[in-house]
Structures are given as C-alpha cells and as structure tokens.
Design a protein around this motif. Structure first.
Motif, short mmCIF file in Angstrom:
data_model
loop_
_atom_site.label_atom_id
_atom_site.label_comp_id
_atom_site.label_asym_id
_atom_site.label_seq_id
_atom_site.Cartn_x
_atom_site.Cartn_y
_atom_site.Cartn_z
N SER A 177 4.58 11.13 0.69
CA SER A 177 4.75 11.89 1.93
C SER A 177 4.86 13.39 1.66
O SER A 177 5.18 13.83 0.55
N HIS A 206 0.81 -1.21 0.00
CA HIS A 206 0.00 0.00 0.00
C HIS A 206 0.85 1.27 0.00
O HIS A 206 0.34 2.37 0.10
N LYS A 207 2.17 1.11 -0.12
CA LYS A 207 3.07 2.26 -0.12
C LYS A 207 3.72 2.43 -1.49
O LYS A 207 3.92 1.47 -2.22
N ASP A 230 8.94 7.78 1.23
CA ASP A 230 7.61 7.51 0.71
C ASP A 230 7.27 8.57 -0.33
O ASP A 230 7.33 9.77 -0.05
N LEU A 289 7.20 3.78 -2.75
CA LEU A 289 8.51 4.14 -2.24
C LEU A 289 9.47 4.51 -3.37
O LEU A 289 9.39 3.96 -4.47
#
Length: 175
Positions: free
Chosen positions: A57, A43-44, A54, A46
């Motif tokens: 982010s 679910h990230k 992230d 990167l």
C-alpha cells in the motif's frame, strides 16, 4: 578546575544520553525489523506484526522512509559510532582525558574487552529482531548457535570485572 568540571558535565550528559539510547536500541531495532517482515496471503502481502497493513500500500511505502532512517541512523548507526570511537581511541582509552570523557562506556570491563557493550547490543539486536527472517523450523537452532558463539566469546574474553555479572551472562546465554 573549570576544565574538570566542564568535562565532568559533558561526560555525565553523554553517559546518560548514551545509556538511554542503548536501553532503547533493542526494542526499537526489533520494531524496525518487524516492519520489513511481510507475509504473502493469497494475493495480498500483509505485515506479520499487524495484518491490517498491506505491504504494497501507499501508506506502507510512505512510512518506509522514516523506518529506513531509523534503521540506518539508530539500529546500525549507534553500534557503528560507538565502535568507531572506541577503535579510533583504542591506544589512549586509559588516558585521563579519554577515560574521563567516555570511560563509563568501558569501565565495567577488563582491558582488551572495551568493545563488550557493542557485542551485547549486537547480540540482543540479532536475537530479538533479525531471527524473524529465519524460517520457523530453523529459528531455535540458529538462536542456539548464536548463544553458543556468545558464550564462547564470553569465556574467551572474560570481559566482566565483576564475576557475578560474568556468571549471570553465562547463565543467560546458556538458557
């Protein structure tokens, strides 16, 4: 005499600064392209260059504006400015005034291949930075095709006055 000395100082300063910028262009461009190369893991999302970052982010997005400025102003801007200047002065590149000011940029190349410095910068940028966006299975094939195009350009334009440089470029593209 004053005009000649002032022109020489300006030319030497411009030459040194531009050579440093051209030297830094490939690694800086590579880092710029790596900044936008993210990998979806679960679910990230990167950053592939550093999995601690992230791509969704706030820190990533706050730094993105600086990276875009570098990309537009340096990665794209430097070759565009050099190309524009060479194109704009294409009819008088070998006049005394223009040759004294920017002749260092195209002096190692034959007439008709004054743009070769830009060609080299763009090839390095594509081969070291932009290929990361090509799927891994196709990357070597695309890189080989690009090197083949560069080799064809090299043989068509034969830009180098020095035959040793020509053959070293030929060998590097073939390798």
């Amino acid at each position: 005499v004053k005009w000649t000395l002032r022109s020489s100082i300006i030319s030497n300063s411009l030459s040194g600064a531009t050579q440093l910028l051209l030297l830094a262009h490939t690694p800086v461009s590579r880092k710029v392209f790596q900044f936008f190369h993210c990998n979806e893991l679960g679910h990230k999302k990167l950053l592939r260059a550093d999995y601690n970052i992230d791509c969704r982010s706030a820190e990533y997005y706050s730094f993105m504006s600086l990276v875009i400025v570098v990309m537009v102003g340096f990665t794209v801007g430097l070759p565009v400015v050099i190309s524009f200047y060479l194109f704009r002065h294409r009819n008088n590149l070998y006049s005394t005034k223009t040759n004294q000011r920017i002749g260092w940029l195209y002096d190692p190349y034959v007439r008709g291949a004054e743009f070769w410095q830009v060609h080299d910068v763009l090839m390095k940028m594509v081969l070291t930075g932009m290929l990361i966006y090509i799927p891994t299975a196709s990357r070597a094939g695309i890189a080989s095709l690009l090197c083949m195009v560069a080799c064809c350009n090299l043989n068509y334009f034969q830009p180098h006055k020095n035959k040793v440089l020509f053959w070293l470029s030929q060998i590097s593209f073939l390798t």
